[in-house]
Scaffold this motif. Structure first.
Motif, PDB file in Angstrom:
ATOM      1  N   ILE A  57       7.712   3.105 -14.020  1.00 27.19           N
ATOM      2  CA  ILE A  57       7.494   4.386 -13.343  1.00 27.19           C
ATOM      3  C   ILE A  57       7.432   4.271 -11.821  1.00 27.19           C
ATOM      4  O   ILE A  57       7.734   5.238 -11.107  1.00 27.19           O
ATOM      5  N   ALA A  58       7.060   3.105 -11.303  1.00 26.75           N
ATOM      6  CA  ALA A  58       6.967   2.960  -9.845  1.00 26.75           C
ATOM      7  C   ALA A  58       8.333   2.827  -9.184  1.00 26.75           C
ATOM      8  O   ALA A  58       8.465   3.014  -7.969  1.00 26.75           O
ATOM      9  N   GLY A  59       9.353   2.524  -9.987  1.00 27.07           N
ATOM     10  CA  GLY A  59      10.680   2.233  -9.432  1.00 27.07           C
ATOM     11  C   GLY A  59      10.875   0.731  -9.348  1.00 27.07           C
ATOM     12  O   GLY A  59       9.904  -0.025  -9.248  1.00 27.07           O
ATOM     13  N   LEU A 104      12.288  -0.583  -4.100  1.00 30.18           N
ATOM     14  CA  LEU A 104      11.140  -0.218  -3.258  1.00 30.18           C
ATOM     15  C   LEU A 104      11.106  -1.056  -1.984  1.00 30.18           C
ATOM     16  O   LEU A 104      10.740  -0.563  -0.922  1.00 30.18           O
ATOM     17  N   PRO A 138      14.181  -0.806   1.835  1.00 28.61           N
ATOM     18  CA  PRO A 138      14.080  -0.421   3.255  1.00 28.61           C
ATOM     19  C   PRO A 138      13.547  -1.553   4.132  1.00 28.61           C
ATOM     20  O   PRO A 138      13.878  -1.616   5.318  1.00 28.61           O
ATOM     21  N   TRP A 173       0.861  -1.180   0.000  1.00 29.18           N
ATOM     22  CA  TRP A 173       0.000   0.000   0.000  1.00 29.18           C
ATOM     23  C   TRP A 173       0.893   1.224   0.000  1.00 29.18           C
ATOM     24  O   TRP A 173       1.737   1.401   0.868  1.00 29.18           O
ATOM     25  N   TRP A 174       0.730   2.064  -0.986  1.00 29.00           N
ATOM     26  CA  TRP A 174       1.539   3.280  -1.094  1.00 29.00           C
ATOM     27  C   TRP A 174       3.025   2.964  -0.985  1.00 29.00           C
ATOM     28  O   TRP A 174       3.765   3.585  -0.247  1.00 29.00           O
ATOM     29  N   TYR A 175       3.413   1.929  -1.717  1.00 20.81           N
ATOM     30  CA  TYR A 175       4.828   1.575  -1.892  1.00 20.81           C
ATOM     31  C   TYR A 175       5.499   1.168  -0.582  1.00 20.81           C
ATOM     32  O   TYR A 175       6.722   1.267  -0.451  1.00 20.81           O
ATOM     33  N   GLY A 176       4.699   0.688   0.358  1.00 24.10           N
ATOM     34  CA  GLY A 176       5.276   0.186   1.600  1.00 24.10           C
ATOM     35  C   GLY A 176       4.309  -0.765   2.286  1.00 24.10           C
ATOM     36  O   GLY A 176       3.302  -1.181   1.708  1.00 24.10           O
ATOM     37  N   MET A 177       4.638  -1.099   3.521  1.00 26.38           N
ATOM     38  CA  MET A 177       3.806  -1.993   4.315  1.00 26.38           C
ATOM     39  C   MET A 177       2.521  -1.307   4.763  1.00 26.38           C
ATOM     40  O   MET A 177       2.532  -0.102   5.023  1.00 26.38           O
ATOM     41  N   PRO A 178       1.437  -2.065   4.969  1.00 30.45           N
ATOM     42  CA  PRO A 178       0.293  -1.509   5.698  1.00 30.45           C
ATOM     43  C   PRO A 178       0.736  -1.066   7.099  1.00 30.45           C
ATOM     44  O   PRO A 178       1.664  -1.649   7.675  1.00 30.45           O
ATOM     45  N   ALA A 179       0.047  -0.051   7.626  1.00 26.25           N
ATOM     46  CA  ALA A 179       0.442   0.503   8.927  1.00 26.25           C
ATOM     47  C   ALA A 179       0.505  -0.564  10.017  1.00 26.25           C
ATOM     48  O   ALA A 179       1.406  -0.533  10.870  1.00 26.25           O
ATOM     49  N   ILE A 180      -0.411  -1.505  10.001  1.00 27.43           N
ATOM     50  CA  ILE A 180      -0.448  -2.481  11.103  1.00 27.43           C
ATOM     51  C   ILE A 180       0.823  -3.331  11.128  1.00 27.43           C
ATOM     52  O   ILE A 180       1.312  -3.703  12.203  1.00 27.43           O
ATOM     53  N   LYS A 214       3.799  -2.223   9.834  1.00 22.11           N
ATOM     54  CA  LYS A 214       4.876  -1.314  10.264  1.00 22.11           C
ATOM     55  C   LYS A 214       4.852  -1.159  11.783  1.00 22.11           C
ATOM     56  O   LYS A 214       5.905  -1.132  12.437  1.00 22.11           O
TER      57      LYS A 214
END
Lengths: 270, 270
Positions: free
Chosen positions: A165-167, A172, A175, A101-108, A110
């Motif tokens: 385009i996303a990289g 990604l 990290p 989600w948004w190029y990273g982990m879901p908040a839960i 993280k």
């Protein structure tokens, strides 16, 4: 082997949850032991705050590093955090299953990292001296264990390749792979990524193919070559400033990939 | 100008909260209007789930994209999400203030993104056709506005430079700067990063210097040159597969940076 799966999706009938369930079936059928933390199902607390630290004095400013170190060393962490750490120590392999989600982990997920990765457990392990940094980036509590991300992405595979385009997907996920998994010592396997998961994009035939591809990866967790990240304390970095020594990268190479050992040349050419 | 600050730190006396407070003072003294979302202070819900969608039928599988699109279009989002979107639309500049935890945002800020960035608001804006993708990566709801990250990092600056073991800071922040801020249309300013924030590393003198440096950045928010990310729909990418066209990058360049326009050569040499 012992495998610990951490799943981060709110819907039990989602692709992520379905693949997690399938992974358990495949691994258990192959004789492995599996534990699963379904973070949404557990209602896992995802924000670090003073309530995480029993000895925290609310009149003093909350210093997370100090409190985390004290709570881990003193056995006063919250039970949910301790339980996750025990599962990490128990397992030979950690698998994180999540939608990008948004190029990273879901908040839960993280938040699981932010809370479970305590000082003294996942960082600030071993001594830090001017000639040798703490046990991290290839050493630490999880050394000798393996980890892998299983990721779904709405976008098409093309968007995540070298020119997309996303990289590049490896950049990604860097990290996470380097900063979250390699950091406490895991050998990190290449991720299992399913692209183009937008509604309607996965029919039964494609789902069967995804499962077949996943099965191959799950049955070779112990033999798959890890991403060749450079270890911190084995001569590739200067001390104490931790710069990659000159000449180790390929000519002209920049960015994250200089911190991986380049593939060895093979074949007859010089 | 109108500035919207989103702060993600649990301790009101932390460096992050102190810099947020100072930023409000500086901006207001310069005649700007400021709104602040202190995510911990607001107890902002950080996990996306079915409770975010009033019309969500719990007997059907939760499809976040579908529910988000319907709730945004139909005005049935939760009030906390709508309020954040209104602040984003109100402001000329968005500033995200957060400590880098595990090489990314704290979970509560990631959750703010996951929840506030609704379908039809931050993505799936405009039409998607075989010859033109949706309004994103330089176009979208936030086009014409600016955004900047203010980040603290425990590690030393060396560790985040071109050869440092943590990876280059611009690459670590790329999923945020490009994937979260540029995506819905913001012009993204270079981040304001404070390194070496471990306990004891910031005395009064250094804090005054940090504030002085920050003040310069805050008073030039409208004139600072944004990171020159390439826009999606302006000829640099093939359609529909969204690959950077050959030859636009510098010779030998790979990774995220190919998606930025290289600095123009200046001076007399050819």
């Amino acid at each position: 082997m012992k495998v610990f799966i951490v799943l981060a999706h709110p819907e039990p009938r989602s692709l992520n949850a379905s693949l997690a369930k399938y992974a358990v079936e495949v691994l258990e059928a192959a004789g492995h032991e599996v534990k699963v933390s379904d973070l949404y199902g557990m209602n896992f607390k995802s924000t670090v705050d003073g309530k995480d630290f029993k000895e925290c004095n609310s009149e003093e400013p909350l210093k997370i590093f100090d409190e985390s170190k004290r709570a881990y060393a003193g056995g006063t962490q919250t039970p949910d955090v301790t339980a996750e750490q025990e599962k990490m120590k128990w397992a030979d392999v950690l698998i994180l299953i999540f939608p990008m989600w948004w190029y990273g982990m879901p908040a839960i997920l993280k938040g699981w990292v932010d809370r479970v990765y305590a000082a003294g457990f996942a960082y600030w392990v071993g001594k830090h001296t001017p000639t040798r940094a703490t046990d991290r980036f290839g050493e630490g509590t999880m050394a000798g264990k393996r980890a892998m991300c299983m990721v779904t992405a709405g976008g098409k595979a093309d968007h995540f390749n070298a020119r997309g385009i996303a990289g590049p997907i490896d950049d990604l996920l860097w990290p996470i792979n380097h900063g979250i998994l390699f950091y406490p010592g895991y050998d990190v396997l290449p991720p299992f990524v399913t692209y183009n998961t937008f509604p309607g994009a996965i029919d039964d035939k494609r789902f069967e193919q995804i499962k077949a591809d996943l099965k191959k990866r799950l049955l070779t967790l112990d033999t798959t070559e890890p991403i060749p990240f450079r270890k911190q304390n084995f001569g590739d970095y200067t001390m104490p400033d931790l710069q990659l020594k000159p000449g180790l990268e390929q000519e002209g190479e920049t960015g994250f990939s200089i911190h991986q050992i380049a593939p060895k040349a093979t074949g007859c050419s010089a």
